[in-house]
Scaffold this motif. Sequence first.
Motif, PDB file in Angstrom:
ATOM      1  N   VAL A  51     -12.268   7.321   7.368  1.00 12.27           N
ATOM      2  CA  VAL A  51     -12.981   6.329   8.166  1.00 12.27           C
ATOM      3  C   VAL A  51     -13.547   5.256   7.237  1.00 12.27           C
ATOM      4  O   VAL A  51     -14.053   5.553   6.154  1.00 12.27           O
ATOM      5  CB  VAL A  51     -14.124   6.992   8.975  1.00 12.27           C
ATOM      6  CG1 VAL A  51     -14.914   5.952   9.755  1.00 12.27           C
ATOM      7  CG2 VAL A  51     -13.569   8.045   9.927  1.00 12.27           C
ATOM      8  N   LEU A  52     -13.419   4.014   7.693  1.00 11.71           N
ATOM      9  CA  LEU A  52     -13.998   2.893   6.948  1.00 11.71           C
ATOM     10  C   LEU A  52     -15.113   2.305   7.791  1.00 11.71           C
ATOM     11  O   LEU A  52     -14.921   2.018   8.973  1.00 11.71           O
ATOM     12  CB  LEU A  52     -12.924   1.816   6.722  1.00 11.71           C
ATOM     13  CG  LEU A  52     -13.447   0.434   6.313  1.00 11.71           C
ATOM     14  CD1 LEU A  52     -13.971   0.458   4.873  1.00 11.71           C
ATOM     15  CD2 LEU A  52     -12.348  -0.632   6.456  1.00 11.71           C
ATOM     16  N   GLU A  53     -16.290   2.141   7.199  1.00 13.32           N
ATOM     17  CA  GLU A  53     -17.337   1.387   7.904  1.00 13.32           C
ATOM     18  C   GLU A  53     -17.584   0.103   7.135  1.00 13.32           C
ATOM     19  O   GLU A  53     -17.945   0.121   5.961  1.00 13.32           O
ATOM     20  CB  GLU A  53     -18.631   2.197   8.045  1.00 13.32           C
ATOM     21  CG  GLU A  53     -19.658   1.359   8.809  1.00 13.32           C
ATOM     22  CD  GLU A  53     -20.892   2.089   9.307  1.00 13.32           C
ATOM     23  OE1 GLU A  53     -20.882   3.326   9.406  1.00 13.32           O
ATOM     24  OE2 GLU A  53     -21.878   1.379   9.599  1.00 13.32           O
ATOM     25  N   ILE A  54     -17.382  -1.028   7.826  1.00 13.76           N
ATOM     26  CA  ILE A  54     -17.643  -2.295   7.139  1.00 13.76           C
ATOM     27  C   ILE A  54     -19.096  -2.708   7.411  1.00 13.76           C
ATOM     28  O   ILE A  54     -19.641  -2.439   8.476  1.00 13.76           O
ATOM     29  CB  ILE A  54     -16.640  -3.412   7.534  1.00 13.76           C
ATOM     30  CG1 ILE A  54     -16.714  -3.754   9.010  1.00 13.76           C
ATOM     31  CG2 ILE A  54     -15.223  -3.061   7.123  1.00 13.76           C
ATOM     32  CD1 ILE A  54     -16.000  -5.049   9.345  1.00 13.76           C
ATOM     33  N   PRO A 112     -10.395  -3.819   0.789  1.00 10.19           N
ATOM     34  CA  PRO A 112      -9.599  -3.328  -0.354  1.00 10.19           C
ATOM     35  C   PRO A 112      -8.884  -2.010  -0.060  1.00 10.19           C
ATOM     36  O   PRO A 112      -9.053  -1.019  -0.771  1.00 10.19           O
ATOM     37  CB  PRO A 112     -10.674  -3.150  -1.447  1.00 10.19           C
ATOM     38  CG  PRO A 112     -11.917  -2.844  -0.685  1.00 10.19           C
ATOM     39  CD  PRO A 112     -11.828  -3.536   0.629  1.00 10.19           C
ATOM     40  N   LEU A 113      -8.089  -1.990   1.035  1.00  9.43           N
ATOM     41  CA  LEU A 113      -7.346  -0.783   1.404  1.00  9.43           C
ATOM     42  C   LEU A 113      -5.924  -1.174   1.804  1.00  9.43           C
ATOM     43  O   LEU A 113      -5.681  -2.320   2.209  1.00  9.43           O
ATOM     44  CB  LEU A 113      -8.016  -0.086   2.599  1.00  9.43           C
ATOM     45  CG  LEU A 113      -9.371   0.598   2.364  1.00  9.43           C
ATOM     46  CD1 LEU A 113      -9.896   1.162   3.682  1.00  9.43           C
ATOM     47  CD2 LEU A 113      -9.281   1.711   1.326  1.00  9.43           C
ATOM     48  N   LYS A 114      -5.020  -0.185   1.740  1.00  6.27           N
ATOM     49  CA  LYS A 114      -3.617  -0.431   2.117  1.00  6.27           C
ATOM     50  C   LYS A 114      -3.476  -0.552   3.634  1.00  6.27           C
ATOM     51  O   LYS A 114      -4.327  -0.057   4.383  1.00  6.27           O
ATOM     52  CB  LYS A 114      -2.755   0.733   1.636  1.00  6.27           C
ATOM     53  CG  LYS A 114      -2.621   0.764   0.143  1.00  6.27           C
ATOM     54  CD  LYS A 114      -1.621   1.833  -0.239  1.00  6.27           C
ATOM     55  CE  LYS A 114      -1.521   1.876  -1.752  1.00  6.27           C
ATOM     56  NZ  LYS A 114      -1.296   3.210  -2.260  1.00  6.27           N
ATOM     57  N   ASP A 115      -2.359  -1.143   4.084  1.00  7.39           N
ATOM     58  CA  ASP A 115      -2.040  -1.221   5.515  1.00  7.39           C
ATOM     59  C   ASP A 115      -1.982   0.197   6.095  1.00  7.39           C
ATOM     60  O   ASP A 115      -1.562   1.136   5.404  1.00  7.39           O
ATOM     61  CB  ASP A 115      -0.644  -1.829   5.730  1.00  7.39           C
ATOM     62  CG  ASP A 115      -0.561  -3.269   5.213  1.00  7.39           C
ATOM     63  OD1 ASP A 115      -1.560  -3.786   4.694  1.00  7.39           O
ATOM     64  OD2 ASP A 115       0.531  -3.849   5.340  1.00  7.39           O
ATOM     65  N   LYS A 141      -7.380  -4.622  11.876  1.00  4.97           N
ATOM     66  CA  LYS A 141      -6.106  -4.215  12.489  1.00  4.97           C
ATOM     67  C   LYS A 141      -5.099  -3.791  11.429  1.00  4.97           C
ATOM     68  O   LYS A 141      -4.343  -2.853  11.602  1.00  4.97           O
ATOM     69  CB  LYS A 141      -5.522  -5.402  13.278  1.00  4.97           C
ATOM     70  CG  LYS A 141      -5.991  -5.422  14.707  1.00  4.97           C
ATOM     71  CD  LYS A 141      -5.378  -6.511  15.550  1.00  4.97           C
ATOM     72  CE  LYS A 141      -4.296  -7.326  14.939  1.00  4.97           C
ATOM     73  NZ  LYS A 141      -3.715  -8.362  15.754  1.00  4.97           N
ATOM     74  N   ARG A 142      -5.114  -4.488  10.323  1.00  4.82           N
ATOM     75  CA  ARG A 142      -4.152  -4.198   9.243  1.00  4.82           C
ATOM     76  C   ARG A 142      -4.375  -2.797   8.663  1.00  4.82           C
ATOM     77  O   ARG A 142      -3.425  -2.035   8.472  1.00  4.82           O
ATOM     78  CB  ARG A 142      -4.292  -5.248   8.128  1.00  4.82           C
ATOM     79  CG  ARG A 142      -3.332  -5.049   6.961  1.00  4.82           C
ATOM     80  CD  ARG A 142      -3.560  -6.065   5.856  1.00  4.82           C
ATOM     81  NE  ARG A 142      -4.845  -5.935   5.176  1.00  4.82           N
ATOM     82  CZ  ARG A 142      -5.135  -4.993   4.275  1.00  4.82           C
ATOM     83  NH1 ARG A 142      -4.248  -4.080   3.943  1.00  4.82           N
ATOM     84  NH2 ARG A 142      -6.335  -4.956   3.709  1.00  4.82           N
ATOM     85  N   VAL A 143      -5.624  -2.438   8.408  1.00  9.10           N
ATOM     86  CA  VAL A 143      -5.866  -1.157   7.723  1.00  9.10           C
ATOM     87  C   VAL A 143      -5.863   0.045   8.669  1.00  9.10           C
ATOM     88  O   VAL A 143      -5.731   1.180   8.232  1.00  9.10           O
ATOM     89  CB  VAL A 143      -7.167  -1.169   6.880  1.00  9.10           C
ATOM     90  CG1 VAL A 143      -7.103  -2.233   5.808  1.00  9.10           C
ATOM     91  CG2 VAL A 143      -8.417  -1.333   7.738  1.00  9.10           C
ATOM     92  N   LEU A 144      -6.010  -0.219   9.985  1.00  5.21           N
ATOM     93  CA  LEU A 144      -5.984   0.890  10.954  1.00  5.21           C
ATOM     94  C   LEU A 144      -4.580   1.479  11.024  1.00  5.21           C
ATOM     95  O   LEU A 144      -3.602   0.736  11.120  1.00  5.21           O
ATOM     96  CB  LEU A 144      -6.335   0.373  12.342  1.00  5.21           C
ATOM     97  CG  LEU A 144      -7.769   0.465  12.841  1.00  5.21           C
ATOM     98  CD1 LEU A 144      -7.835  -0.012  14.280  1.00  5.21           C
ATOM     99  CD2 LEU A 144      -8.359   1.861  12.709  1.00  5.21           C
ATOM    100  N   ARG A 145      -4.487   2.797  11.027  1.00  5.54           N
ATOM    101  CA  ARG A 145      -3.161   3.405  11.201  1.00  5.54           C
ATOM    102  C   ARG A 145      -2.791   3.334  12.683  1.00  5.54           C
ATOM    103  O   ARG A 145      -3.690   3.217  13.544  1.00  5.54           O
ATOM    104  CB  ARG A 145      -3.162   4.850  10.711  1.00  5.54           C
ATOM    105  CG  ARG A 145      -4.004   5.756  11.570  1.00  5.54           C
ATOM    106  CD  ARG A 145      -3.612   7.211  11.433  1.00  5.54           C
ATOM    107  NE  ARG A 145      -4.515   8.060  12.162  1.00  5.54           N
ATOM    108  CZ  ARG A 145      -4.484   8.253  13.475  1.00  5.54           C
ATOM    109  NH1 ARG A 145      -3.605   7.634  14.229  1.00  5.54           N
ATOM    110  NH2 ARG A 145      -5.352   9.064  14.060  1.00  5.54           N
ATOM    111  N   PRO A 146      -1.492   3.392  13.008  1.00  2.00           N
ATOM    112  CA  PRO A 146      -1.104   3.427  14.419  1.00  2.00           C
ATOM    113  C   PRO A 146      -1.803   4.614  15.098  1.00  2.00           C
ATOM    114  O   PRO A 146      -1.822   5.718  14.559  1.00  2.00           O
ATOM    115  CB  PRO A 146       0.408   3.623  14.360  1.00  2.00           C
ATOM    116  CG  PRO A 146       0.802   3.048  13.033  1.00  2.00           C
ATOM    117  CD  PRO A 146      -0.324   3.359  12.093  1.00  2.00           C
ATOM    118  N   GLY A 147      -2.394   4.355  16.242  1.00  2.00           N
ATOM    119  CA  GLY A 147      -3.167   5.402  16.924  1.00  2.00           C
ATOM    120  C   GLY A 147      -4.646   5.363  16.543  1.00  2.00           C
ATOM    121  O   GLY A 147      -5.450   6.093  17.106  1.00  2.00           O
TER     122      GLY A 147
END
Length: 229
Positions: A51-54, A112-115, A141-147
């Motif tokens: 989980v990422l919290e910005i 600073p995370l991958k797609d 949207k970019r860093v969220l995995r599908p689902g």
Amino acid sequence: MFEEHIIRRSRWYIRRLYSWFFNLLMQSYWDEIEDCKEKVFNKLSEKAEKVLEIGIGSGPNMRYYAARNANLNLLGLDPNPKMKKYSRKSAAKAGLKPKNFKFKQGVGEAIPLKDNSVDAVVATLVLCSVSDVTQTLKEIKRVLRPGGVFIFLEHVAAKDGSMLRRLQKLLDPLQQRLADGCHLTRNTRERILEAGFSGGVKIETYSMCSFPWITRPHIYGLAYKTRNF
Ligand SMILES: C[S@@+](CC[C@H](N)C(=O)[O-])C[C@H]1O[C@@H](n2cnc3c(N)ncnc32)[C@H](O)[C@@H]1O
């Protein structure tokens, strides 16, 4: 040169003061907003591991993570390095293992995370403060995995033409100065709806009773990225 030094120094003091003030005086606000938070954090899957919290700030959401999954790994992103100390303390108090929480200095506009790398992204009272809301949503949207799911809670501009909206417009420059870049007049609901979350968006509205009334109303909800996206 001297002027630059003074500006840098005063910014440093504002950030330091803000982190201290925020941690100390926001408790009644967090207490009131708790029901809304419960509703959205309940949708955080127990299977969520990354989980990422910005804009994690002092870490008022830690207990929701700790209650969800003992193995959840949380990355807290915030441009204010002074929040590291407070968010770490909150993580420890909530029972999140030290190895499961990392703080990184950074902004939502350039995560600073991958797609497709996280199960959920969380932002509470952050899109009011970022420099570029659209770019931040694009990054989420970019860093969220599908689902994956984006969980948000934000204060937004009051209804167009209302007295409150006029007051917000008047106080907006002062708010930005005193509250580390926070805007009172953002149409964040519209920005989230326009962002194109492929799995749909659910948004609710809530009007705060307690301080700070100038930040009424709030929106909270969930935005999904579809599995086959
Ligand atoms: C009002 S505080 C909210 C803190 C916390 N999320 C909460 O719910 O109490 C806004 C936070 O956003 C952070 N922030 C400001 N600009 C940001 C940006 N561009 N990207 C990410 N976080 C930012 C600030 O440093 C601050 O910690």
